[in-house]
Motif scaffolding. Sequence first.
Motif, PDB file in Angstrom:
ATOM      1  N   ILE A 103       0.868  -1.167   0.000  1.00 46.32           N
ATOM      2  CA  ILE A 103       0.000   0.000   0.000  1.00 46.32           C
ATOM      3  C   ILE A 103       0.908   1.221   0.000  1.00 46.32           C
ATOM      4  O   ILE A 103       2.123   1.114   0.257  1.00 46.32           O
ATOM      5  N   GLY A 104       0.333   2.392  -0.303  1.00 52.86           N
ATOM      6  CA  GLY A 104       1.178   3.584  -0.325  1.00 52.86           C
ATOM      7  C   GLY A 104       0.381   4.860  -0.374  1.00 52.86           C
ATOM      8  O   GLY A 104      -0.858   4.863  -0.468  1.00 52.86           O
ATOM      9  N   LEU A 105       1.111   5.952  -0.297  1.00 51.33           N
ATOM     10  CA  LEU A 105       0.556   7.311  -0.391  1.00 51.33           C
ATOM     11  C   LEU A 105       1.224   8.011  -1.558  1.00 51.33           C
ATOM     12  O   LEU A 105       2.451   7.935  -1.727  1.00 51.33           O
ATOM     13  N   LYS A 106       0.416   8.715  -2.367  1.00 48.54           N
ATOM     14  CA  LYS A 106       0.923   9.425  -3.536  1.00 48.54           C
ATOM     15  C   LYS A 106       0.574  10.903  -3.433  1.00 48.54           C
ATOM     16  O   LYS A 106      -0.584  11.266  -3.188  1.00 48.54           O
ATOM     17  N   GLU A 107       1.591  11.748  -3.588  1.00 50.84           N
ATOM     18  CA  GLU A 107       1.425  13.203  -3.624  1.00 50.84           C
ATOM     19  C   GLU A 107       0.712  13.736  -2.382  1.00 50.84           C
ATOM     20  O   GLU A 107       0.020  14.754  -2.432  1.00 50.84           O
ATOM     21  N   GLY A 108       0.856  13.026  -1.273  1.00 50.09           N
ATOM     22  CA  GLY A 108       0.276  13.483  -0.024  1.00 50.09           C
ATOM     23  C   GLY A 108      -1.235  13.443   0.022  1.00 50.09           C
ATOM     24  O   GLY A 108      -1.843  13.922   0.991  1.00 50.09           O
ATOM     25  N   ARG A 109      -1.875  12.811  -0.979  1.00 47.57           N
ATOM     26  CA  ARG A 109      -3.335  12.874  -1.072  1.00 47.57           C
ATOM     27  C   ARG A 109      -3.999  11.526  -1.278  1.00 47.57           C
ATOM     28  O   ARG A 109      -5.066  11.276  -0.712  1.00 47.57           O
ATOM     29  N   VAL A 110      -3.411  10.667  -2.085  1.00 46.03           N
ATOM     30  CA  VAL A 110      -4.090   9.448  -2.522  1.00 46.03           C
ATOM     31  C   VAL A 110      -3.457   8.220  -1.878  1.00 46.03           C
ATOM     32  O   VAL A 110      -2.289   7.896  -2.144  1.00 46.03           O
ATOM     33  N   ILE A 130       2.172   3.041  10.373  1.00 42.01           N
ATOM     34  CA  ILE A 130       1.421   1.980   9.705  1.00 42.01           C
ATOM     35  C   ILE A 130       1.791   0.636  10.322  1.00 42.01           C
ATOM     36  O   ILE A 130       2.974   0.301  10.462  1.00 42.01           O
ATOM     37  N   GLY A 131       0.772  -0.124  10.718  1.00 41.40           N
ATOM     38  CA  GLY A 131       0.991  -1.469  11.215  1.00 41.40           C
ATOM     39  C   GLY A 131       0.768  -2.490  10.109  1.00 41.40           C
ATOM     40  O   GLY A 131      -0.122  -2.325   9.266  1.00 41.40           O
ATOM     41  N   VAL A 132       1.581  -3.524  10.093  1.00 41.61           N
ATOM     42  CA  VAL A 132       1.491  -4.579   9.072  1.00 41.61           C
ATOM     43  C   VAL A 132       1.386  -5.927   9.780  1.00 41.61           C
ATOM     44  O   VAL A 132       2.248  -6.264  10.608  1.00 41.61           O
ATOM     45  N   TYR A 133       0.334  -6.685   9.466  1.00 44.03           N
ATOM     46  CA  TYR A 133       0.108  -7.986  10.096  1.00 44.03           C
ATOM     47  C   TYR A 133       0.073  -9.061   9.017  1.00 44.03           C
ATOM     48  O   TYR A 133      -0.759  -9.026   8.114  1.00 44.03           O
ATOM     49  N   LEU A 134       1.006 -10.008   9.132  1.00 42.54           N
ATOM     50  CA  LEU A 134       1.100 -11.117   8.185  1.00 42.54           C
ATOM     51  C   LEU A 134       0.685 -12.403   8.871  1.00 42.54           C
ATOM     52  O   LEU A 134       1.264 -12.773   9.901  1.00 42.54           O
ATOM     53  N   GLU A 140      -2.992 -13.995   4.520  1.00 39.16           N
ATOM     54  CA  GLU A 140      -3.532 -12.650   4.739  1.00 39.16           C
ATOM     55  C   GLU A 140      -2.425 -11.677   5.123  1.00 39.16           C
ATOM     56  O   GLU A 140      -1.574 -11.973   5.969  1.00 39.16           O
ATOM     57  N   LEU A 141      -2.457 -10.524   4.479  1.00 35.58           N
ATOM     58  CA  LEU A 141      -1.560  -9.413   4.804  1.00 35.58           C
ATOM     59  C   LEU A 141      -2.439  -8.191   5.037  1.00 35.58           C
ATOM     60  O   LEU A 141      -3.096  -7.705   4.122  1.00 35.58           O
ATOM     61  N   THR A 142      -2.445  -7.695   6.274  1.00 40.68           N
ATOM     62  CA  THR A 142      -3.358  -6.630   6.668  1.00 40.68           C
ATOM     63  C   THR A 142      -2.579  -5.410   7.125  1.00 40.68           C
ATOM     64  O   THR A 142      -1.589  -5.524   7.864  1.00 40.68           O
ATOM     65  N   PHE A 143      -3.052  -4.240   6.689  1.00 39.59           N
ATOM     66  CA  PHE A 143      -2.429  -2.967   7.045  1.00 39.59           C
ATOM     67  C   PHE A 143      -3.367  -2.169   7.942  1.00 39.59           C
ATOM     68  O   PHE A 143      -4.588  -2.160   7.737  1.00 39.59           O
ATOM     69  N   PHE A 144      -2.760  -1.475   8.926  1.00 41.60           N
ATOM     70  CA  PHE A 144      -3.531  -0.695   9.880  1.00 41.60           C
ATOM     71  C   PHE A 144      -2.975   0.717  10.014  1.00 41.60           C
ATOM     72  O   PHE A 144      -1.772   0.938   9.857  1.00 41.60           O
ATOM     73  N   ASP A 145      -3.857   1.657  10.336  1.00 42.15           N
ATOM     74  CA  ASP A 145      -3.454   2.938  10.904  1.00 42.15           C
ATOM     75  C   ASP A 145      -3.104   2.629  12.362  1.00 42.15           C
ATOM     76  O   ASP A 145      -3.979   2.284  13.160  1.00 42.15           O
ATOM     77  N   ALA A 146      -1.816   2.755  12.711  1.00 44.76           N
ATOM     78  CA  ALA A 146      -1.351   2.356  14.043  1.00 44.76           C
ATOM     79  C   ALA A 146      -0.961   3.551  14.895  1.00 44.76           C
ATOM     80  O   ALA A 146      -0.158   3.420  15.828  1.00 44.76           O
ATOM     81  N   ASP A 147      -1.520   4.719  14.601  1.00 48.26           N
ATOM     82  CA  ASP A 147      -1.184   5.902  15.398  1.00 48.26           C
ATOM     83  C   ASP A 147      -1.592   5.730  16.861  1.00 48.26           C
ATOM     84  O   ASP A 147      -0.947   6.262  17.757  1.00 48.26           O
ATOM     85  N   ARG A 148      -2.681   4.985  17.093  1.00 46.92           N
ATOM     86  CA  ARG A 148      -3.100   4.695  18.470  1.00 46.92           C
ATOM     87  C   ARG A 148      -2.964   3.198  18.689  1.00 46.92           C
ATOM     88  O   ARG A 148      -3.811   2.415  18.209  1.00 46.92           O
ATOM     89  N   ARG A 153      -6.680   0.802  13.334  1.00 45.96           N
ATOM     90  CA  ARG A 153      -7.768   1.014  12.384  1.00 45.96           C
ATOM     91  C   ARG A 153      -7.402   0.378  11.042  1.00 45.96           C
ATOM     92  O   ARG A 153      -6.381   0.691  10.449  1.00 45.96           O
ATOM     93  N   LEU A 154      -8.261  -0.515  10.596  1.00 45.60           N
ATOM     94  CA  LEU A 154      -8.001  -1.268   9.375  1.00 45.60           C
ATOM     95  C   LEU A 154      -7.898  -0.358   8.163  1.00 45.60           C
ATOM     96  O   LEU A 154      -8.725   0.529   7.955  1.00 45.60           O
ATOM     97  N   LEU A 155      -6.867  -0.606   7.340  1.00 44.28           N
ATOM     98  CA  LEU A 155      -6.724   0.102   6.074  1.00 44.28           C
ATOM     99  C   LEU A 155      -7.032  -0.809   4.890  1.00 44.28           C
ATOM    100  O   LEU A 155      -7.769  -0.429   3.985  1.00 44.28           O
ATOM    101  N   TYR A 156      -6.468  -2.019   4.907  1.00 45.66           N
ATOM    102  CA  TYR A 156      -6.665  -2.908   3.756  1.00 45.66           C
ATOM    103  C   TYR A 156      -6.128  -4.298   4.086  1.00 45.66           C
ATOM    104  O   TYR A 156      -5.195  -4.446   4.883  1.00 45.66           O
ATOM    105  N   THR A 157      -6.704  -5.324   3.451  1.00 45.50           N
ATOM    106  CA  THR A 157      -6.203  -6.698   3.555  1.00 45.50           C
ATOM    107  C   THR A 157      -6.055  -7.312   2.163  1.00 45.50           C
ATOM    108  O   THR A 157      -6.994  -7.294   1.375  1.00 45.50           O
ATOM    109  N   PHE A 158      -4.852  -7.827   1.898  1.00 48.04           N
ATOM    110  CA  PHE A 158      -4.630  -8.679   0.729  1.00 48.04           C
ATOM    111  C   PHE A 158      -4.835 -10.127   1.153  1.00 48.04           C
ATOM    112  O   PHE A 158      -4.489 -10.507   2.275  1.00 48.04           O
TER     113      PHE A 158
END
Length: 203
Positions: A103-110, A130-134, A140-148, A153-158
């Motif tokens: 996953i990623g961020l592009k141009e600070g917006r997308v 960003i938290g990454v759980y494999l 399953e590979l899951t990404f989280f907003d890990a600020d807290r 907070r779930l972002l995406y799962t492959f």
Amino acid sequence: MPPSQRSPPESLKLDPATAHPLLELSKGNTVVQCGLLAQRRASQPERFDYSTCVLASRGFSWGRHYWEVVVGNKSDWRLGVIKGTVSRKGKLSKSPENGVWLIGLKEGRVYEAFGCPRVPLPVAGHPHRIGVYLHYEHGELTFFDADRPDDLRLLYTFQADFQGKLYPILDTCWHERGSNALPMVLPLPSGPAHLTPPQPIKL
């Protein structure tokens, strides 16, 4: 899908032998940023020579693993896992079909997941960590907003049929003449992470 549990993130370090020549590693190979000048480095097969990437020194071929990456205020970044057998030479083909899950961020917006096609992610705010759980056996590979840490907070799962060793990968993206020169950091574990995600978004 990760179970509810409390466990600290794993401590990872970056592998200098894989780092693109523009990348500068520091603080015991836990911090990476894209510099303006290429470093003198041997061009061995494991080194990226086009994409500004670096791998963790440890890979995973079984089990459940959770780690975090601090992206801070970078405007462009990508992170995830890559099969150890993927070529590091030439432009990296960023898709699960090619053994790369990002996953990623592009141009600070997308925010986007690098599937086929790419999937825009409805991310609230700008996560700095960003938290990454494999879960290797469940594919399953899951990404989280890990600020807290106690409220991931779930972002995406492959979902995939993983085979062979997978390595955490960081892509700093180009420095853009200094505007994207902020580092990416593999932080030292500072406390427990509470994995209680909602239903994943599946690819």
